[in-house]
Design an enzyme around this catalytic site. Structure first.
Site, mmCIF file in Angstrom:
data_model
loop_
_atom_site.group_PDB
_atom_site.id
_atom_site.type_symbol
_atom_site.label_atom_id
_atom_site.label_comp_id
_atom_site.label_asym_id
_atom_site.label_seq_id
_atom_site.Cartn_x
_atom_site.Cartn_y
_atom_site.Cartn_z
ATOM 1 N N GLY A 1 -5.802 0.968 -4.286
ATOM 2 C CA GLY A 1 -4.721 0.281 -4.985
ATOM 3 C C GLY A 1 -3.942 -0.696 -4.136
ATOM 4 O O GLY A 1 -3.147 -1.473 -4.651
ATOM 5 N N GLY A 2 -4.123 -0.656 -2.803
ATOM 6 C CA GLY A 2 -3.380 -1.554 -1.928
ATOM 7 C C GLY A 2 -3.073 -0.894 -0.601
ATOM 8 O O GLY A 2 -3.714 0.084 -0.202
ATOM 9 N N GLY A 3 -2.057 -1.424 0.087
ATOM 10 C CA GLY A 3 -1.714 -0.919 1.403
ATOM 11 C C GLY A 3 -0.256 -0.538 1.505
ATOM 12 O O GLY A 3 0.574 -0.903 0.668
ATOM 13 N N VAL A 4 0.063 0.220 2.570
ATOM 14 C CA VAL A 4 1.433 0.587 2.903
ATOM 15 C C VAL A 4 1.646 0.206 4.355
ATOM 16 O O VAL A 4 0.822 0.547 5.217
ATOM 17 C CB VAL A 4 1.692 2.096 2.696
ATOM 18 C CG1 VAL A 4 3.135 2.433 3.034
ATOM 19 C CG2 VAL A 4 1.378 2.498 1.258
ATOM 20 N N PHE B 1 -4.184 2.761 3.601
ATOM 21 C CA PHE B 1 -4.867 1.920 2.632
ATOM 22 C C PHE B 1 -5.488 2.800 1.562
ATOM 23 O O PHE B 1 -5.987 3.896 1.840
ATOM 24 C CB PHE B 1 -5.978 1.100 3.297
ATOM 25 C CG PHE B 1 -5.488 -0.018 4.163
ATOM 26 C CD1 PHE B 1 -4.958 -1.165 3.601
ATOM 27 C CD2 PHE B 1 -5.557 0.074 5.539
ATOM 28 C CE1 PHE B 1 -4.496 -2.196 4.393
ATOM 29 C CE2 PHE B 1 -5.108 -0.938 6.342
ATOM 30 C CZ PHE B 1 -4.577 -2.085 5.774
ATOM 31 N N SER B 2 -5.439 2.327 0.345
ATOM 32 C CA SER B 2 -6.180 2.951 -0.741
ATOM 33 C C SER B 2 -6.747 1.824 -1.577
ATOM 34 O O SER B 2 -6.500 0.639 -1.321
ATOM 35 C CB SER B 2 -5.275 3.849 -1.589
ATOM 36 O OG SER B 2 -4.418 3.060 -2.404
ATOM 37 N N ASP C 1 5.020 13.557 -9.026
ATOM 38 C CA ASP C 1 4.028 13.832 -7.976
ATOM 39 C C ASP C 1 4.704 14.557 -6.821
ATOM 40 O O ASP C 1 4.616 14.147 -5.670
ATOM 41 C CB ASP C 1 3.379 12.535 -7.502
ATOM 42 C CG ASP C 1 2.133 12.783 -6.650
ATOM 43 O OD1 ASP C 1 1.622 13.914 -6.670
ATOM 44 O OD2 ASP C 1 1.684 11.850 -5.970
#
Length: 852
Positions: free
Chosen positions: A237-240, A234-235, A365
């Site tokens: 900006g959202g989730g994975v 989670f960040s 990146d």
């Protein structure tokens, strides 16, 4: 989980971690110089500006309103909301500057706080309802980030949550001091701020919020073809997630993006970056090293991207496990085998990057965390949210430490820079050194060529790709590190610490880790503040300036720390004051620490009863009448593990935070009293700690790390207890811990997490010349000269320098002292009867230095 708050303390104008320059930058305040109305007061904090009306009468806690904003519309919203609050006499606060708001909304900002811009404090529920309706007429529907911890009113940007109006502190489950609220029984409990709307169980939701609450509960994904079975990350900006495509039964990787959240350096939000990833995966379709795109869709206000799930391991994790510096086998044969493997990986990555560029895509990146290694030893590139078209020549918006290209590089050159950093990192896993310039890069490259048989073409490529035409900063931060560290080196480190001091500041004396600002009273504490630095200087035989000792005396009187314990509590300050010739001040501080209310205080050495107990035992030997401090220690021993003081939150292991620290206190009390029950309790505490760690697993040992909070600290406690209770299983645990300590790859040089802590175990009967030599040489890799002639060290995370005991130069100085004396007793409490450092006195010559 990594605490990204330290990024807030990486100022562009400082080589050290330091407080953001918000207090001085009042001209950047959204309402700089404004007084809201007659009689109003304006108070500026580190992030918030507080606006208080005259004759304020509000409760300590209740329902409050948050106005969410993005950096682009914040000023306009404040210009509308602030006059309303003034007209109606409502206390409010706002995030002071656009820069702070953007940072809080960045990808690694606090998810529970992201979006919060203005906070309004209605004194009762009737005024709360009226304010929501009237502000809805003024600002309703303004685009703004969703505040995850709150209940949204209508379409936003207004949100509501229950919490404290006046800052009061409570003990969290792990013993830390956190903002609190009072429950119906009158007890202070944590004001929980998680990324979910969960009011305290005793609070009744006002009826007018029922509709908004119902809408929130109904806000679920409809006709969504993916079933999530594991959250990976989670960040802000959202989730994975790992998920199953229910249409085909295949496993996919599902990424979620929140609108207007997770901002990067260019101001792009998570939705924008997901659009870039969708574009890149489409452009790169068919390349063997790029996952296949499966789906791209909206779902309940968020955007989702599904791609092929790659069953692989991050290259950074494989590197750490296989590298000869960490594997335990640094033989010529092991280095040759590793070199063959690493060169193959680099060839694959180079080919993959070239293929992307041929398709017109800049990765943007590149680093070993964004490269997966599959079972067949082939690579796959992931996380393409920063991809951009080659022809656009964008500067890099995000990047891992060391891999982020210098600002003058754009487009494909950013990838080529990161590729050269990766080439160096595969053999010298210290990318955090790269931003410090060509001379430091050359130091790493020299070690790499000494340790590994590298192709000349590779060495030349790295030297050119990270040379003066690329790393263009003119400053040379390199240090002439001696072949054999000696007294002159220790004196130079001590002198550099003193030169970095700022005795005119109130928040801290010596520049240290970000935790000196994030921990209550951290600037004075033993781990992160003045107490530990002054102790290290004295223990190394380097008398600190009297002005610096006076700073600690003055700031200790009213010090408010996060507990009574040693490393971040009052006891550590008292311990130092006593040794610097201020026993009365030390005694007063110890009494204040002992009087701390018992409920909720941890048992730890760091901030709890074990740390206070060890200091009490120590002081009992330094007083004409030892009985008072000995009685204090006995009382504290009885508190260890008691229901009254025990905490129920996530437990940490080890000497500093865990039960190994309890064991050390109880053991020293046994040695002082001869009472067998304390030895029994000490062994039980140590074994309880060890039972939570699977030392047979390499990953488990690596997670502990080599420093004092991990393997080194536990190993020291095992040795101390084994002197009284030898046992084969403890010997085995000790040897397994040394596997981690002996590895001369470390992510930092500090006492708590890195080499300095590891060096403490390489003393006395456990002295290993080869391992000691490797660690001492490696300290030179991270040594920096903040100014010509100085010797400073990178702190934790590697972004800035630090002088404190836990993470920086003072910890290194203490470790070098222990090695010079071949005795771990340089560390407080490491031996039953440690030598005492000289007390400070005006007749002796101090280490020179002062305000930098």
């Amino acid at each position: 989980m990594l605490d990204f708050r330290f990024l807030d303390f990486c100022r562009e104008d400082s080589l050290f971690y330091d407080a953001p320059d918000h207090d001085g930058a009042t001209d950047q305040d959204f309402h700089a110089g404004r007084i809201p109305g007659p009689g109003w007061t304006v108070t500026r904090g580190r992030e918030w500006t507080f606006c208080t009306p005259p004759d304020l009468d509000v409760p300590d806690q209740g329902w409050k309103i948050h106005v969410s904003a993005s950096p682009d519309n914040a000023a306009e919203l404040l210009d509308t909301v602030a006059p309303y609050c003034v007209e109606h006499g409502l206390m409010y606060k706002y995030i002071s500057t656009r820069e702070i708001l953007g940072r809080r909304g960045s990808k690694y900002g606090d998810r529970s706080a992201s979006g919060k811009f203005i906070t309004i404090y209605p004194p009762n529920e009737e005024i709360l309802e009226r304010t929501l309706h009237e502000l809805e007429e003024l600002v309703g529907g303004t685009p703004a980030p969703y505040i995850l911890s709150d209940l949204r009113w209508q379409q936003g940007p207004l949100f509501v949550r229950y919490g404290g109006f006046v800052l009061k502190m409570a003990r969290a489950e792990n013993g830390a001091l956190v903002p609190g609220i009072r429950n119906p029984q009158g007890e202070m409990v944590p004001d929980v701020r998680r990324p979910a709307f969960r009011p305290p169980e005793w609070v009744t939701l006002p009826p007018f919020l029922a509709e908004a609450h119902q809408k929130r509960k109904q806000g679920t994904l409809k006709n969504f073809p993916f079933r999530v079975h594991k959250a990976l990350h989670f960040s802000n900006g959202g989730g994975v997630y790992r998920a199953v495509d229910q249409r085909t039964g295949t496993e996919v990787l599902l990424k979620e993006a929140r609108p207007l959240a997770g901002l990067d350096a260019s101001g792009a939000d998570a939705i924008t970056r997901m659009e870039r990833e969708h574009w890149a995966l489409t452009k790169l379709a068919g390349l063997p090293a790029v996952p296949a795109l499966i789906d791209y869709r909206d779902g309940h206000e968020h955007r989702f991207l599904a791609r092929e799930f790659i069953d692989g391991e991050a290259l950074i994790d494989v590197l750490r496990r296989r590298h000869p510096f960490t594997s335990g086998d640094n033989s010529p044969e092991a280095r040759a085998a590793y070199t063959t493997w690493a060169l193959d990986i680099l060839d694959q990555v180079s080919a993959g990057v070239a293929a992307m560029h041929e398709r017109g895509v800049v990765f943007g990146d590149l680093h070993p965390g964004n490269i997966l290694l599959k079972a067949d030893n082939t690579v796959a590139f992931i996380d393409m949210e920063t991809c951009t078209p080659v022809e656009d020549g964008h500067p890099q918006a995000m990047g891992a430490l060391g891999f982020h290209a210098p600002h003058h590089l754009t487009g494909a050159d950013c990838d080529l820079f990161a590729l050269n950093v990766l080439r160096l990192t595969m053999f010298m896993p210290l990318p955090q050194i790269v931003p410090w310039g060509v001379a430091k890069v050359q130091t790493l490259l020299d070690v790499a060529t000494e340790q590994f048989d590298l192709p000349e073409s590779l060495v030349a490529t790295i030297a050119e790709g990270l040379g003066p035409d690329v790393l263009t900063a003119g400053r040379d931060f390199s240090v002439a590190w001696p072949a054999v560290p000696d007294a002159a080196l220790r004196e130079a480190i001590a002198r550099s610490i003193v030169e970095a001091a700022s005795p005119g500041r109130d928040d801290r004396l010596y520049p240290g880790d970000a935790m000196q600002f994030l921990t209550p009273g951290g600037g004075a504490t033993f781990a992160y503040g003045a107490a530990g630095v002054l102790w290290a200087l004295a223990r190394a035989g380097q008398r600190p300036p009297a002005e610096h000792v006076r700073w600690l005396v003055d700031h200790a009187r009213d010090a408010e720390t996060d507990g009574p314990g040693f490393y971040t509590g009052l006891a550590g300050i008292a311990y130092t004051l006593d040794h610097l010739g201020h026993p009365e001040e030390a005694d007063a501080l110890m009494q204040r620490a002992f009087a701390t209310p018992v409920a909720g205080v941890s048992d730890s050495l760091c901030n709890g009863w074990s740390g206070l107990g060890l200091a009490a035992l120590h002081l009992s030997d330094r007083r004409d009448d030892p009985s008072a401090y000995l009685d204090m220690a006995r009382t504290l021993a009885d508190r260890i593990g008691s229901p009254e003081s025990a905490t129920t939150g996530p437990k940490r292991v080890g000497l500093v935070y865990g039960r190994s620290g309890h064991a050390l206190f109880l053991l020293r009390l046994y040695e002082r009293t001869g009472e067998q029950r304390y030895l029994d309790a000490a062994e039980a505490e140590l074994r309880a700690d060890l039972e939570t760690i699977d030392l047979t697993q390499e990953d488990s040992r690596l997670r502990l790390g080599p420093g004092l909070i991990g393997s080194a600290g536990i190993a020291l406690v095992i040795r101390a207890i084994a002197a009284h209770r030898p046992a084969a299983d403890l010997d085995e645990a000790h040897e397994r811990l040394l596997d981690t300590v002996h590895s001369h790859f470390a992510s930092s040089c500090g006492l708590f997490t890195g080499r300095a802590g590891a060096l403490l175990t390489l003393t006395g009967d456990h002295h290993d010349p080869e391992q000691t030599r490797a660690h001492l040489d490696a300290l030179g890799w991270e040594a920096m000269a903040a100014e010509p002639g100085r010797i400073d060290f990178l702190g934790d995370h590697g972004y800035r320098l630090s002088t404190d005991l836990a993470t920086g130069s003072a910890g290194v100085l203490l470790a070098l002292t222990a090695i010079a004396e071949d005795n771990a007793e340089a560390l407080p409490f490491a031996t039953p009867n440690p030598n005492e450092p000289a007390a400070a006195g005006s007749d002796d010559t101090p280490v020179s230095g002062g305000q930098p």
